[in-house]
Design an enzyme around this catalytic site. Sequence first.
Site, PDB file in Angstrom:
ATOM      1  N   SER A 217     -11.695  20.770 -45.295  1.00 39.72           N
ATOM      2  CA  SER A 217     -11.312  20.635 -43.618  1.00 39.72           C
ATOM      3  C   SER A 217     -10.804  19.163 -43.478  1.00 39.72           C
ATOM      4  O   SER A 217     -11.356  18.319 -43.502  1.00 39.72           O
ATOM      5  CB  SER A 217     -12.536  20.892 -42.698  1.00 39.72           C
ATOM      6  OG  SER A 217     -13.013  22.314 -42.757  1.00 39.72           O
ATOM      7  N   GLY A 222      -5.316  20.867 -40.975  1.00 41.03           N
ATOM      8  CA  GLY A 222      -5.751  22.144 -41.348  1.00 41.03           C
ATOM      9  C   GLY A 222      -6.580  22.193 -42.722  1.00 41.03           C
ATOM     10  O   GLY A 222      -7.745  21.395 -42.511  1.00 41.03           O
ATOM     11  N   GLY A 248     -15.322  24.569 -37.634  1.00 40.85           N
ATOM     12  CA  GLY A 248     -15.494  24.670 -39.067  1.00 40.85           C
ATOM     13  C   GLY A 248     -16.240  25.844 -39.348  1.00 40.85           C
ATOM     14  O   GLY A 248     -16.047  26.560 -40.466  1.00 40.85           O
ATOM     15  N   ASP A 249     -17.100  26.269 -38.607  1.00 42.18           N
ATOM     16  CA  ASP A 249     -17.848  27.394 -38.922  1.00 42.18           C
ATOM     17  C   ASP A 249     -16.956  28.629 -38.911  1.00 42.18           C
ATOM     18  O   ASP A 249     -17.092  29.558 -39.704  1.00 42.18           O
ATOM     19  CB  ASP A 249     -18.997  27.600 -37.808  1.00 42.18           C
ATOM     20  CG  ASP A 249     -19.919  26.447 -37.754  1.00 42.18           C
ATOM     21  OD1 ASP A 249     -20.177  25.876 -39.127  1.00 42.18           O
ATOM     22  OD2 ASP A 249     -20.577  26.059 -36.763  1.00 42.18           O
TER      23      ASP A 249
END
Length: 310
Positions: A217, A222, A248-249
């Site tokens: 990440s 992106g 992020g999850d």
Amino acid sequence: MILTVTLNTALDITYRVPGLRPHASHRVTEVTERPGGKGLNVARVLAALGHPVTVTGFAGGSTGATVRASLAGVPGVVDALVPVAGATRRTVAVVDERTGDTTQLNEPGPVVAPAEWNAFQEAYEGLLAGAAAVALCGSLPPGVPVGAYAGLVRTARAAGVPVLLDTSGEPLRRGVAARPDLIKPNADELAELTGSHEPLRATQAARRRGARSVVASLGAAGLLADAPEGRWRAAPPAQVRGNPTGAGDSAVAGLLSGLVEHLPWPDRLARAVALSAATVLSPVAGEFDRAAYEELLGRGVAVTAEADAA
């Protein structure tokens, strides 16, 4: 079924304030609570995408009871959390409505006794029998061995279940050595793991350390993916501002759903970037704005092939 593991589950609390100022009293305009911890966030997104999910990890005390009661109302998510004597932690996100910035406060979590850790490992091994893939996510609560994820990766590999690892620090370093199918660090976590601050070199170094594939990440820039099939960068069509909690999850959910659907890497990355950006745009921590997600996919996430690092 996809299995997500959240050893340090949480009750995510989001406060919205007109403006956040140090050393000042604030009037909260809105409060929301959701079951949290990285793997639970991943599970909610996977369920929203239509994938049956089972969640496991630890839950205890009145906060744990609140988490479990909330999970009971999430369609497509099965609760297989293991009880512990200690209290599940809380995380508090304070959103400044003026700037859109978020301040995060994370409690450490309950102390897990050896017998509780053993009970979890038995439950985990049993759940793998029905899993198409597993995600191991987040921090370790006190009492859980620092090499816990390495052991869980090996157990998944022995069962023939693809495993994604999303953690940091020493648990990540040890977990990578167990050869997970995919890791998803952010830029800082990747640099800490490999000693390189150049993302492409760092992803290649992480693969040499044991990860089959790496997706890094890079914040607003992106994702960067390095896999046996090739290397790609994926970025949203425009920068988004909002609450980044759970972004992020959501990317993990996009990658994991793409894996079990056997999508090509560029499609997995486009989905992951669109979900991550749509999560930033959501007013609630760890959920995504479906209209924004569909619009982002429709506008075209830029996915480009990447050459080897010099």
